[in-house]
Design an enzyme around this catalytic site. Structure first.
Site, PDB file in Angstrom:
ATOM      1  N   HIS A 130       0.749  -1.242  -0.187  1.00  0.00           N
ATOM      2  CA  HIS A 130       0.107   0.014  -0.014  1.00  0.00           C
ATOM      3  C   HIS A 130       0.780   1.075   0.251  1.00  0.00           C
ATOM      4  O   HIS A 130       0.298   2.317   0.050  1.00  0.00           O
ATOM      5  CB  HIS A 130      -0.844  -0.099   1.300  1.00  0.00           C
ATOM      6  CG  HIS A 130      -2.308  -0.840   1.268  1.00  0.00           C
ATOM      7  ND1 HIS A 130      -3.402  -0.312   0.298  1.00  0.00           N
ATOM      8  CD2 HIS A 130      -2.389  -2.027   1.159  1.00  0.00           C
ATOM      9  CE1 HIS A 130      -4.274  -1.188   0.373  1.00  0.00           C
ATOM     10  NE2 HIS A 130      -3.783  -2.326   0.861  1.00  0.00           N
ATOM     11  N   LYS A 141      -8.606  14.517   3.603  1.00  0.00           N
ATOM     12  CA  LYS A 141      -7.831  13.280   3.593  1.00  0.00           C
ATOM     13  C   LYS A 141      -6.862  13.305   4.799  1.00  0.00           C
ATOM     14  O   LYS A 141      -6.931  14.415   5.397  1.00  0.00           O
ATOM     15  CB  LYS A 141      -7.101  13.144   2.401  1.00  0.00           C
ATOM     16  CG  LYS A 141      -6.342  14.467   1.993  1.00  0.00           C
ATOM     17  CD  LYS A 141      -5.601  14.310   0.677  1.00  0.00           C
ATOM     18  CE  LYS A 141      -6.218  14.350  -0.581  1.00  0.00           C
ATOM     19  NZ  LYS A 141      -6.187  13.194  -1.424  1.00  0.00           N
ATOM     20  N   ARG A 142      -6.121  12.503   5.175  1.00  0.00           N
ATOM     21  CA  ARG A 142      -5.243  12.551   6.421  1.00  0.00           C
ATOM     22  C   ARG A 142      -4.525  13.597   6.090  1.00  0.00           C
ATOM     23  O   ARG A 142      -4.147  14.000   4.952  1.00  0.00           O
ATOM     24  CB  ARG A 142      -4.525  11.203   6.361  1.00  0.00           C
ATOM     25  CG  ARG A 142      -5.383  10.004   7.301  1.00  0.00           C
ATOM     26  CD  ARG A 142      -5.870  10.209   8.611  1.00  0.00           C
ATOM     27  NE  ARG A 142      -4.813  10.523   9.381  1.00  0.00           N
ATOM     28  CZ  ARG A 142      -4.425   9.499  10.414  1.00  0.00           C
ATOM     29  NH1 ARG A 142      -5.361   8.642  10.769  1.00  0.00           N
ATOM     30  NH2 ARG A 142      -3.482   9.523  11.232  1.00  0.00           N
ATOM     31  N   LYS A 187       0.917  14.591   1.093  1.00  0.00           N
ATOM     32  CA  LYS A 187      -0.341  14.927   0.448  1.00  0.00           C
ATOM     33  C   LYS A 187      -0.414  16.596   0.128  1.00  0.00           C
ATOM     34  O   LYS A 187      -1.486  16.898  -0.578  1.00  0.00           O
ATOM     35  CB  LYS A 187      -1.438  14.485   1.401  1.00  0.00           C
ATOM     36  CG  LYS A 187      -1.678  13.257   1.292  1.00  0.00           C
ATOM     37  CD  LYS A 187      -2.864  12.728   2.383  1.00  0.00           C
ATOM     38  CE  LYS A 187      -3.020  11.033   2.565  1.00  0.00           C
ATOM     39  NZ  LYS A 187      -3.680  10.493   1.320  1.00  0.00           N
ATOM     40  N   THR A 204      -8.144   7.037  -3.127  1.00  0.00           N
ATOM     41  CA  THR A 204      -9.536   6.622  -3.266  1.00  0.00           C
ATOM     42  C   THR A 204     -10.529   7.776  -2.983  1.00  0.00           C
ATOM     43  O   THR A 204     -11.515   7.717  -3.719  1.00  0.00           O
ATOM     44  CB  THR A 204     -10.181   5.354  -2.369  1.00  0.00           C
ATOM     45  OG1 THR A 204      -9.881   5.595  -0.838  1.00  0.00           O
ATOM     46  CG2 THR A 204      -9.314   4.039  -2.741  1.00  0.00           C
ATOM     47  N   LYS A 242     -14.221   8.954  -4.983  1.00  0.00           N
ATOM     48  CA  LYS A 242     -15.441   9.300  -4.609  1.00  0.00           C
ATOM     49  C   LYS A 242     -15.975  10.721  -5.088  1.00  0.00           C
ATOM     50  O   LYS A 242     -16.959  10.949  -5.428  1.00  0.00           O
ATOM     51  CB  LYS A 242     -15.604   9.196  -3.057  1.00  0.00           C
ATOM     52  CG  LYS A 242     -14.762   7.967  -2.481  1.00  0.00           C
ATOM     53  CD  LYS A 242     -14.679   8.326  -0.995  1.00  0.00           C
ATOM     54  CE  LYS A 242     -13.780   6.873  -0.663  1.00  0.00           C
ATOM     55  NZ  LYS A 242     -13.261   7.566   0.933  1.00  0.00           N
TER      56      LYS A 242
HETATM   57  C1  LIG Z   1     -11.752   7.641   1.148  1.00  0.00           C
HETATM   58  C2  LIG Z   1     -11.456   7.963   2.538  1.00  0.00           C
HETATM   59  C3  LIG Z   1     -10.074   8.386   2.982  1.00  0.00           C
HETATM   60  C4  LIG Z   1      -9.089   8.294   1.792  1.00  0.00           C
HETATM   61  O1  LIG Z   1      -8.849   9.331   1.083  1.00  0.00           O
HETATM   62  P1  LIG Z   1      -7.708   9.865  -0.008  1.00  0.00           P
HETATM   63  O2  LIG Z   1      -8.147  11.268  -0.276  1.00  0.00           O
HETATM   64  O3  LIG Z   1      -7.603   8.831  -0.898  1.00  0.00           O
HETATM   65  O4  LIG Z   1      -6.455   9.927   1.012  1.00  0.00           O
HETATM   66  C5  LIG Z   1      -9.652   8.513   4.111  1.00  0.00           C
HETATM   67  N1  LIG Z   1     -10.631   8.809   4.914  1.00  0.00           N
HETATM   68  C6  LIG Z   1     -12.044   8.604   4.877  1.00  0.00           C
HETATM   69  C7  LIG Z   1     -12.858   8.814   6.094  1.00  0.00           C
HETATM   70  C8  LIG Z   1     -12.516   8.248   3.441  1.00  0.00           C
HETATM   71  O5  LIG Z   1     -13.688   7.959   3.472  1.00  0.00           O
END
Ligand SMILES: *Cc1c(COP(=O)(O)O)cnc(C)c1O
Length: 865
Positions: free
Chosen positions: A389, A580-581, A586, A688, A692
């Site tokens: 990952h 995101k985190r 990032k 991911t 979304k």
């Molecule tokens: C989808 C999701 C992530 C991943 O987000 P990235 O933008 O791909 O880092 C992290 N936390 C939550 C709660 C999510 O739903």
């Protein structure tokens, strides 16, 4: 947060799909209260559960009691399908997938279960007739936050797709008592609170004490000869911990499959935990801090960094050992020996967290079941598959050999033996290549010795996959290149996906309704059908409705922001979102540099023509990650200045939403117009969130990183805002010697941005607060923000220009959604099934519930003579 949540209305949360009709014959009979599907039966069951499970009536019940009564009503219907599914799997001796993951970020269960069971409409109706509103109840559910971010959420999307595709599968993990911490923003800074998600009980889980497993730790090993004169090893452990499974049903969408998520909770084994304290101090022993329960107490809140703590290795071994024993127990119900084990059991390792499983399965097969080494190794290798990952060096797990020796002495011996045989194989192929042997060894030498968990996972698996095309390419060329050279056939790519049930059908019902009106409901399980939306970009009425729905989602998010952040935002401004985190790679900070650039332009020329934008951030930082937490503070400090400066005239707003979670994501992704996917090229394995957003009609501004590359190819370069260095250019720049000052000295706007931060302008009461951020950029800039700054700024200008042409923007938005079919986790799971697991769907036909189904003989009351 949950305290005010019920104040917030969810007018858009309406169901889209027709419910599954109850079978004809069920409708005419008196229905069973716990399986019946008519509105009348649901109402009766709900009232019964309120009374007999919650112990309340209408005048005593709180909204939470209603939530619980409803959850139990839904759970009964799940149990019926689950028992049926489990029985079918056992009877047909199917091949099953076992997804081992230290994290499952499931999100709330109620709405999802209602949608998948096809019960949403009727439950809505049943509640309505009981004078209640479903949305008011769903928000009362505590989110099970048993994951950090993308990796844990991927595991949850995969479980949904596995059940929807009717694949026999079990998710195995840890039932953390405290999930990811609750983030609050106080005085602009992150403060962590414990996540007491189990406080009011969890109606979705079933405790299975009869399936408790024993897990051993510590002690030493000794060799002996068995009665037949074979060399054997026995492990004399120092400690024994009990693992009790808690099962959560996982229903497929619109079918009768219900799989299970089995999470292990650690508990004390009296003989061990109490023996050590046999000193008369009974109370002291019961309250001791070193008790076994601690193993499943708390999720480590790090994303993409290894922690190196003993308790973390204990967690990993604990859940892996419980799970493997459980898998073997199930297998043995149908088999006398292990000959078919790998033909009935596929185990996927979600990153290296469960990779100790390779050594544990070898131990169980060799020491407990007395298989020969070669036979055991063949079975092990053909059972395990490994998903990598991350490419970040700081995230690659390694454990000190000394720790292993103390905690898992038998596993260390087994790892040494695996390594000895493995290095022989390497030596045979590459004679006299000592450099290669050292690089590939399972043991890192030189100074303190470490066990390299990624190497253990590679050697012990028949498949090694990355999670996006670029990521797999980089694994092969860089991080795992020696393994790729040795076993190219083991490597494959499985680009991530997300489930359209949660991330569209459930979270964006109005958009789902519009789409369904045009192309039917098939997309919910066949997202490729989204292609049929493409011609509708020329349908003015459709475009107008598409835009209208986005506008409604924006309006709702604006109300949420007013309620929680007390900030008024313009619902007509561009909603520019990065959720995101919080992590340096990032590059939330690059986004901040752009905000300050715009601010500086306004300060220089208050009448400048600037596109109104709302910058929305959310994300948790690891509690020990100093710079990430300082970036949160910077975002909030910039927000305070920008949001309150009269010169800005409300054209720019900056918002940081606290407590990013699946539930918050469900509100935010549907309201976004611009998705920020701006990681340094080569650092984000897949992402991911990017998927979304795009599914919900946001356009992406992004680098050529992770799955962004494939998203751009799918939606078309003309519908994607690309900027920044490529991975190759990043490598080349670093190789030649990167100096951030080269950019600082030659870019006036960048210099002014940095001077603005360094001057203390955003934090006058503590003007040097952000100096560490300034220093890290000016002297190192590990993630090349300065190198990508100009390209990013220019790209953002193109975004602003494009947004001014609303019609064309809407067209691009529709095309983004319409072309996201590939990014359904159903597609990803189909690929895993075909290429790695070799498993087939198993149709479940639902037998009607009866006392015979339960297999019980009910004694008849005595008749009077
Ligand atoms: C989808 C999701 C992530 C991943 O987000 P990235 O933008 O791909 O880092 C992290 N936390 C939550 C709660 C999510 O739903």
């Amino acid at each position: 947060m949950t305290t005010h949540e019920n104040l917030f209305e969810h007018p858009h949360r309406r169901p889209v799909q027709p419910d599954i009709a109850p079978p004809e014959d069920v409708r005419i009979q008196i229905e069973d209260d716990r399986t019946g599907l008519t509105v009348e039966t649901l109402k009766r069951a709900f009232a019964d559960n309120l009374y007999y499970i919650q112990g309340k009536n209408e005048s005593l019940a709180t909204p939470f009691d209603y939530y619980m009564a409803l959850a139990y009503t839904v759970r009964d219907r799940l149990l019926h399908r689950w028992i049926n599914t489990t029985t079918t799997y056992l009877e047909q001796d199917v091949k099953s997938v076992h997804y081992l993951s230290a994290e499952f970020l499931m999100g709330r269960q109620l709405s999802n279960n209602l949608l998948n069971l096809g019960l949403y409409q009727r439950v809505l109706q049943a509640l309505h007739e009981s004078g209640l509103n479903l949305n008011d109840l769903t928000v009362l559910e505590a989110e099970p936050g048993l994951g950090n971010g993308g990796l844990g959420r991927l595991a949850a999307c995969f479980l949904d797709s596995l059940a929807t595709l009717e694949i026999p599968a079990v998710g195995y993990g840890i039932r953390y008592e405290f999930g990811i911490f609750d983030q609050r923003i106080q005085d602009g800074a992150q403060v962590e609170y414990p996540d007491k998600w189990l406080r009011f009980g969890n109606p979705w889980e079933l405790r299975r004490p009869e399936l408790t497993a024993e897990v051993l730790f510590g002690g030493y090993t000794e060799a002996y000869q068995d009665a037949e004169g074979n060399y054997r090893v026995r492990w004399i452990p120092e400690r024994k911990v009990l693992g009790t499974p808690y099962d959560t049903p996982v229903p497929g969408y619109n079918n009768h499959t219900v799989n299970v998520l089995r999470l292990w909770r650690a508990g004390a084994s009296e003989e061990f935990d109490f023996r050590v304290f046999d000193s008369g101090d009974y109370v002291g022993s019961v309250t001791s801090k070193i008790f076994s329960e601690n193993i499943s107490k708390v999720l480590y809140p790090n994303d993409n960094t290894e922690q190196g703590k003993q308790l973390r290795l204990e967690q990993q071994y604990f859940f892996v050992s419980c799970s493997l024993q459980d898998i073997i127990k199930t297998y043995r119900r149908n088999h006398q020996n292990f000959d078919q084990f790998h033909e009935k059991v596929a185990i996927q390792l979600n990153d290296t967290h469960p990779s100790i499983g390779v050594a544990e399965l070898m131990r169980l097969l060799v020491d407990r079941y007395h298989l020969g080494w070669n036979r055991a190794w063949y079975i092990t290798k053909n059972t395990f598959a490994y998903t990598n990952h991350t490419l970040l060096a700081e995230a690659l797990e390694r454990w000190p050999v000394s720790l292993f020796e103390r905690l898992l002495p038998r596993h260390l011996e087994i790892i040494y033996e695996i390594n000895r045989r493995f290095l022989d194989e390497v030596r045979a192929k590459y004679p006299d290549d000592t450099g290669r042997l050292a690089r590939m060894s399972l043991i890192e030498e030189g100074g303190e010795k470490y066990v390299r968990m990624a190497h253990l996972a590679c050697v012990g698996s028949h498949s090694i996959n990355g999670v996006a095309a670029l990521h797999t390419e980089l694994l092969q060329q860089d991080v795992l290149r020696d393994f790729y050279a040795l076993w190219p056939e083991r490597f494959n790519n499985k680009t991530n996906g997300v489930t359209p049930r949660r991330w569209l059908l459930s979270s964006n019902p109005k958009l789902s309704e519009l789409i369904t009106e045009k192309i039917g409901l098939g997309w919910v399980t066949q997202l490729e059908q989204f292609k049929q939306l493409e011609p509708l970009v020329d349908d003015a009425e459709f475009c107008q409705r598409w835009r209208q729905i986005k506008q409604e989602r924006k309006q709702e998010l604006a109300e949420y922001i007013l309620l929680y952040n007390d900030i008024v935002i313009d619902p007509n401004s561009l909603f520019d979102v990065q959720v995101k985190r919080l992590h340096e790679y990032k590059r939330q900070l690059l986004n901040v540099l752009y905000i300050i650039t715009l601010y500086n332009r306004i300060k220089k020329n208050p009448n400048i023509d600037i596109l109104p934008r709302t910058f929305i951030f959310a994300g948790k930082a690891a509690p020990g990650y100093f710079i990430a937490k300082l970036i949160i503070k910077l975002i909030n400090s910039v927000a305070k200045v920008v949001n309150n400066d009269p010169d800005v005239r409300d054209r720019l707003k900056v918002v940081f939403l606290e407590g990013f979670s699946v539930s918050l994501g469900e509100r935010v992704y549907p309201a976004a117009e611009l998705s920020e996917q701006i990681s340094t090229a080569g650092k984000e394995a897949s992402g991911t969130g990017n998927m979304k957003f795009a599914m919900n009609g946001a356009l992406t501004i992004g680098t050529l990183d992770g799955a962004n590359i494939e998203i751009r190819e799918a939606v078309g370069a003309e519908n994607f805002f690309l900027f920044g260095l490529t991975t190759e250019e990043v490598y080349a720049l670093k190789a030649k010697g990167y100096n951030p000052m080269d950019y600082y000295n030659t870019n006036g706007e960048l210099r002014e941005v940095m001077e603005r931060i360094a001057s203390g302008y955003f934090c006058p009461e503590n003007p040097h607060l952000f100096q560490p951020i300034v220093d890290s950029l000016m002297h190192k800039d590990e993630y090349l923000l300065f190198a990508d700054y100009q390209s990013y700024i220019q790209c953002q200008e193109q975004v602003s220009q494009a947004y001014r042409h609303q019609e064309n923007w809407t067209r691009m938005s529709i095309l983004n959604s319409a072309r996201m079919g590939f990014f359904s986790s159903d597609r990803t799971i189909r690929e895993y099934c075909q290429d790695i697991w070799k498993v087939e769907p198993v149709k479940i036909d639902l037998k009607e519930y009866s006392q015979e189904t339960a297999g019980l003989k009910i004694p008849q009351p005595p008749t009077l003579a």
